[in-house]
Design an enzyme around this catalytic site. Structure first.
Site, PDB file in Angstrom:
ATOM      1  N   HIS A  41       1.044  -3.809  -7.144  1.00 29.88           N
ATOM      2  CA  HIS A  41       1.930  -4.777  -8.155  1.00 29.88           C
ATOM      3  C   HIS A  41       1.921  -3.992  -9.310  1.00 29.88           C
ATOM      4  O   HIS A  41       0.958  -3.721 -10.134  1.00 29.88           O
ATOM      5  CB  HIS A  41       1.255  -6.002  -7.944  1.00 29.88           C
ATOM      6  CG  HIS A  41       1.461  -6.878  -7.005  1.00 29.88           C
ATOM      7  ND1 HIS A  41       0.829  -8.160  -6.612  1.00 29.88           N
ATOM      8  CD2 HIS A  41       2.229  -6.522  -5.840  1.00 29.88           C
ATOM      9  CE1 HIS A  41       1.133  -8.642  -5.549  1.00 29.88           C
ATOM     10  NE2 HIS A  41       2.130  -7.605  -5.189  1.00 29.88           N
ATOM     11  N   GLN A 223       3.242  -8.612  -0.427  1.00 35.34           N
ATOM     12  CA  GLN A 223       4.029  -8.303   0.786  1.00 35.34           C
ATOM     13  C   GLN A 223       5.281  -9.140   0.567  1.00 35.34           C
ATOM     14  O   GLN A 223       5.698  -9.449  -0.590  1.00 35.34           O
ATOM     15  CB  GLN A 223       3.527  -8.249   2.133  1.00 35.34           C
ATOM     16  CG  GLN A 223       2.424  -6.802   2.047  1.00 35.34           C
ATOM     17  CD  GLN A 223       1.076  -7.314   1.730  1.00 35.34           C
ATOM     18  OE1 GLN A 223       0.672  -8.247   1.882  1.00 35.34           O
ATOM     19  NE2 GLN A 223       0.454  -6.296   0.869  1.00 35.34           N
ATOM     20  N   GLY A 414      14.896  -5.077 -15.922  1.00 33.28           N
ATOM     21  CA  GLY A 414      14.036  -3.784 -16.134  1.00 33.28           C
ATOM     22  C   GLY A 414      12.817  -4.249 -15.817  1.00 33.28           C
ATOM     23  O   GLY A 414      12.278  -5.322 -15.805  1.00 33.28           O
TER      24      GLY A 414
HETATM   25  P1  IMP Z   1      -0.123  -2.716   6.437  1.00 33.19           P
HETATM   26  O1  IMP Z   1      -0.048  -3.813   5.939  1.00 33.19           O
HETATM   27  O2  IMP Z   1      -0.857  -1.536   5.887  1.00 33.19           O
HETATM   28  O3  IMP Z   1      -0.980  -2.946   7.972  1.00 33.19           O
HETATM   29  O4  IMP Z   1       1.250  -2.089   6.923  1.00 33.19           O
HETATM   30  C1  IMP Z   1       2.009  -2.934   7.734  1.00 33.19           C
HETATM   31  C2  IMP Z   1       3.713  -2.784   7.310  1.00 33.19           C
HETATM   32  O5  IMP Z   1       3.507  -3.556   6.237  1.00 33.19           O
HETATM   33  C3  IMP Z   1       4.319  -1.404   6.959  1.00 33.19           C
HETATM   34  O6  IMP Z   1       5.334  -1.242   7.282  1.00 33.19           O
HETATM   35  C4  IMP Z   1       3.741  -1.347   5.518  1.00 33.19           C
HETATM   36  O7  IMP Z   1       4.939  -0.258   4.891  1.00 33.19           O
HETATM   37  C5  IMP Z   1       4.212  -2.736   4.905  1.00 33.19           C
HETATM   38  N1  IMP Z   1       3.495  -3.097   3.768  1.00 33.19           N
HETATM   39  C6  IMP Z   1       2.207  -3.503   3.692  1.00 33.19           C
HETATM   40  N2  IMP Z   1       2.113  -3.864   2.381  1.00 33.19           N
HETATM   41  C7  IMP Z   1       3.428  -3.630   1.665  1.00 33.19           C
HETATM   42  C8  IMP Z   1       3.512  -4.085   0.166  1.00 33.19           C
HETATM   43  O8  IMP Z   1       2.829  -4.336  -0.453  1.00 33.19           O
HETATM   44  N3  IMP Z   1       4.852  -3.676  -0.031  1.00 33.19           N
HETATM   45  C9  IMP Z   1       5.705  -3.174   0.946  1.00 33.19           C
HETATM   46  N4  IMP Z   1       5.321  -2.941   2.370  1.00 33.19           N
HETATM   47  C10 IMP Z   1       4.107  -3.245   2.433  1.00 33.19           C
END
Ligand code: IMP
Length: 425
Positions: A41, A223, A414
């Site tokens: 973040h 996420q 922004g």
């Molecule tokens: P993991 O959470 O590392 O297991 O990843 C699983 C999927 O979630 C992957 O496609 C990551 O790129 C995506 N992902 C995990 N955390 C984030 C985040 O904070 N932002 C965007 N994608 C995320």
């Protein structure tokens, strides 16, 4: 501000950190409820940039209580790094930062298993994880073999760890990876435990106490909806409930004490990692979005895939999270487009489809049905009220709200705090 759950309505990276930082002004307590150091973040305060992975984004506001809830998986090394960095940069959080003793710990074998699984996966098996050990840590939690923050800071930790490392090593060796050294892990993590012990607490009484005192509480989702383990594009998802319901199980807040849900959406769409993405642009428009939006992952630095706004995704997110208002971010990234498209539905197997199919193979076959709107070709990043926005930009925002059935509460033009138009919140 009433008790609010804030969630991402797309595939993460919607700009939640900034919105939470802004709302923290009117909040007493900020609580993370799921995910781990896979999140990144970004918060800009004046000329300073902070990228927070585990710390709630409210931490930069003096006096605000910040909690890492039981639903988060905590990598102690990452958390200590963040704690130390914030202290070095003069952020004081003594007595106002707590980590749930029920939160599970991410250990080195989780990261090793995550990386090795990804390395061995080919084709559609590859998830494109952040390799932060998130999936294996949540697997251990559900399999009831995980260790929790309460265990990490207890005198029993070395004993508890031993069997876990032995088991993980058997799996790692079977997968062709190197075994990890128990003594090294025990030494390093015991040192982390010493650093974190003052913050580890039973967070239920803290949270319930704040509720009883009618404090303003903000639940910070990480996420996004489409990465939710149940409702996202499984298996190309993360391993936690990134939707609003996760706030209850991830902290102990009773469902009937949540007053409102705020959804954060970008004015377009991005995704990191593998998996279907119907509005993805593999052309010059996609490159422009990536360039103007600085679309690189805050955690891994990977380039994000970019595409037009997908109203099917946003409507689905609004429905399953119960989103009352949108915080629409990064409108300014669209400033240079002559024409802007919005996916209003999909076409799949010769039929019109208005919802997100559970099957990712079906979603991968979905072709967006676009509506096109004129762009505004005006710089919006310095605008401070809706009235200043060009009519075409207002029409675009109105259309997003109309298509999703949710009104706009906040507009962000922004990265800075002052580039935020608080319309209804
Ligand atoms: P993991 O959470 O590392 O297991 O990843 C699983 C999927 O979630 C992957 O496609 C990551 O790129 C995506 N992902 C995990 N955390 C984030 C985040 O904070 N932002 C965007 N994608 C995320």
């Amino acid at each position: 501000m009433p008790t609010t759950v804030l969630v991402g309505a797309q595939w993460g990276d919607e700009g939640k950190g900034k919105i939470i930082d802004v709302l923290s002004e009117d909040t007493d307590v900020v609580v993370r409820f799921q995910g781990g150091s896979n999140a990144g973040h970004t918060v800009i305060v004046g000329d300073e940039k902070y990228v927070l992975h585990l710390m709630p984004s409210g931490i930069l506001h003096p006096g605000k209580v910040c909690i890492i809830g039981n639903g988060v998986v905590v990598n102690p090394v990452a958390l200590v790094d963040e704690v130390n960095e914030l202290v070095e940069r003069g952020v004081d959080f003594e007595g106002r930062f707590f980590v749930s003793d029920r939160a599970h710990v991410v250990l080195p074998y989780h990261g090793a298993l995550d990386s090795q699984r990804e390395a061995l996966s080919t084709g559609s098996e590859k998830i494109g994880t952040t390799k932060r050990g998130i999936g294996p840590a949540y697997s251990d939690k559900v399999a009831r073999v995980g260790l929790r923050m309460g265990d990490l800071v207890s005198p029993d930790f070395p004993e508890l760890l031993k069997g876990r490392v032995e088991n993980a090593n058997q799996v790692l060796i079977a997968m062709g990876a190197e075994a990890l050294d128990y003594d090294d892990i025990c030494r390093e993590y015991s040192a982390m435990a010493d650093r974190l012990r003052p913050y580890v607490a039973d967070c239920v009484p803290i949270l319930i106490g704040a509720l009883k005192e009618n404090k303003n509480i903000l639940f910070e989702g990480a996420q996004g909806t489409m990465l939710d383990i149940d409702f996202g594009t499984f298996p190309y998802v993360t391993s936690s409930n990134a939707t609003a319901g996760g706030a209850c199980t991830g902290t102990g807040i009773p469902p009937n004490r949540i007053d409102q849900v705020l959804g954060v959406v970008k004015a377009y769409t991005t995704r990191v990692g593998e998996g279907p993405f119907p509005t993805e642009l593999l052309d010059v428009d996609g490159e422009t979005l990536a360039r103007e939006g600085h679309e690189f992952g805050a955690t891994t630095g990977r380039p994000r895939r970019c595409g037009w706004f997908d109203a099917v995704v946003a409507r689905y997110a609004a429905d399953i999270n119960g989103i009352d208002q949108w915080a629409i971010t990064k409108l300014d990234v669209l400033d240079t487009f002559e024409r802007i498209k919005i996916a209003v539905a999909y076409e799949v197997d010769g039929e019109r489809c208005e919802s997100i199919p559970a099957s990712v193979t079906k979603l991968a076959r979905c072709k967006p049905i676009y509506e096109e709107m004129p762009g505004w070709l005006t710089r919006t990043s310095e605008m401070t009220s809706l009235e200043q926005l060009p009519q075409a930009a207002r029409n675009y925002l109105d259309r997003l709200c109309e298509l999703t059935g949710v009104e706009m509460g906040i507009l962000s033009v922004g990265a800075g705090r002052r580039q935020t138009l608080r319309i209804k919140i």
